[in-house]
Design a protein around this motif. Structure first.
Motif, short mmCIF file in Angstrom:
data_model
loop_
_atom_site.label_atom_id
_atom_site.label_comp_id
_atom_site.label_asym_id
_atom_site.label_seq_id
_atom_site.Cartn_x
_atom_site.Cartn_y
_atom_site.Cartn_z
N SER A 94 -1.44 0.21 10.31
CA SER A 94 -2.73 -0.14 10.75
C SER A 94 -2.50 -1.07 11.74
CB SER A 94 -3.40 -1.05 9.61
OG SER A 94 -3.79 -0.33 8.33
N THR B 93 -5.40 -1.42 5.56
CA THR B 93 -5.09 -0.86 4.18
C THR B 93 -3.78 -0.10 4.18
OG1 THR B 93 -6.14 1.08 5.09
CG2 THR B 93 -7.74 -0.52 3.99
N SER B 94 -2.96 -0.19 5.28
CA SER B 94 -1.62 0.13 5.38
C SER B 94 -0.59 -0.52 4.89
CB SER B 94 -1.37 0.68 6.71
OG SER B 94 -2.23 1.75 7.33
N ALA C 33 0.89 -1.08 -0.03
CA ALA C 33 -0.04 0.09 0.03
C ALA C 33 0.90 1.08 -0.03
CB ALA C 33 -0.92 -0.03 1.25
#
Length: 321
Positions: free
Chosen positions: A12, A87-88, A2
């Protein structure tokens, strides 16, 4: 991977929980980081009766906190649900009864970026401060020392050798792990394990040619000590699963003996299976080469009440180091 932000990779935070009141402190410690996380994923164990996310959904208004529910139970399933939702670039785990020190993510991300120049998937762990159920500090590890070795055997020694009579933890446990999300998806936690699954994953990941597990030699979290065998990751008769893990992990004789005396045997003793604890100790002495701190810790465990055990351990530490 990401995309990262202008200052480097995003993080995250995945917090598996069974709904303990200590969850608020854990989340607050993640929100108080000097390097703020991109998101905090609080993952409730869907099979635990007390794990109701409803009261928590609005506990941190206008903060990047999401509450999820894992369909399957246990620490592995809840963490995996969080990893899948992350999502990191990086994922950091935090148990719901532990707390991070404010610079935890900042220090670990700095180490990750340095290691990233040499290896595709750096994993960073750290030391921890041991605290009791009331938050009283029990042990602060000395800073310094060499980083963990590249090989699984070297890392295993770093994780499991006991060097102090007051030491209780194997580094910082899962709450110390910072790892690339892509690695956690390519090399997932073992869904068949609900005991020592974090250690098993670290040793397995470290054996990869594209991965390196590195230790930040300073405490970056407060690790809350539960009575051995009472955590969610210690199922009934789990001490034999613990012994089996030690036998399959490729440990040196010193690490193997120390592990059995300070991890596996205490689980058995906590469940009242003192005969099994003694059997495990016998295996440690026959097949391993435990050090004096581990032997002393086991002897105190089997012969003294918990409160007196701590005082004797502290006295012995002062006298003998």
């Amino acid at each position: 991977m990401a995309d990262g932000d202008a200052d480097g990779p995003t993080v995250s935070v995945v917090i598996p929980t069974v709904g303990r009141a200590s969850l608020r402190r854990a989340v607050d410690s993640a929100l108080a980081q000097t390097r703020p996380p991109h998101e905090i994923l609080v993952v409730f164990d869907g099979t635990a009766p007390a794990a109701d996310p409803t009261p928590w959904r609005d506990a941190w208004p206008d903060r990047p906190v999401r509450c999820l529910v894992a369909d399957d139970g246990g620490p592995t399933a809840t963490r995996t649900t969080g990893v899948d939702a992350a999502t990191s670039t990086l994922v950091a785990f935090l148990d719901d009864d532990d707390e991070w020190l404010p610079e935890k993510l900042e220090v670990q991300v700095r180490r990750w970026r340095a290691e990233r120049a040499e290896v595709a998937y750096p994993v960073v762990i750290s030391l921890c401060v041991d605290v009791d159920a009331d938050g009283k500090v029990l042990f602060v590890p000395p800073a310094g020392g060499a980083p963990a070795g590249r090989t699984g055997a070297g890392l295993a020694d770093r994780l499991f050798r006991r060097t102090s009579l007051r030491q209780r933890t194997a580094l910082g446990g899962s709450s110390s792990i910072l790892a690339p999300r892509d690695l956690l998806r390519a090399e997932p936690l073992d869904a068949g394990l609900d005991l020592h699954e974090d250690w098993e994953w670290l040793l397995r990941a470290d054996r990869r040619a594209d991965t390196r597990v590195s230790v930040v030699e300073r405490p970056l979290l407060r690790y809350r000590l539960n009575r051995p065998g009472t955590s969610a990751g210690s199922p009934g008769r789990g001490w034999w699963d613990s012994v089996a893990f030690a036998g399959s992990a490729g440990l040196s004789r010193r690490a193997y003996g120390d592990f059995l005396l300070t991890v596996s045997a205490p689980i058995a003793a906590a469940h009242g299976a003192r005969r099994d604890a003694l059997r495990i100790a016998g295996t440690a002495l026959r097949r391993g080469r435990p050090g004096l701190p581990a032997i002393s810790m086991f002897t105190l465990l089997m012969t003294t009440p918990a409160g007196l055990r701590w005082r004797l351990g502290a006295l012995a530490q002062k006298l003998f180091g």
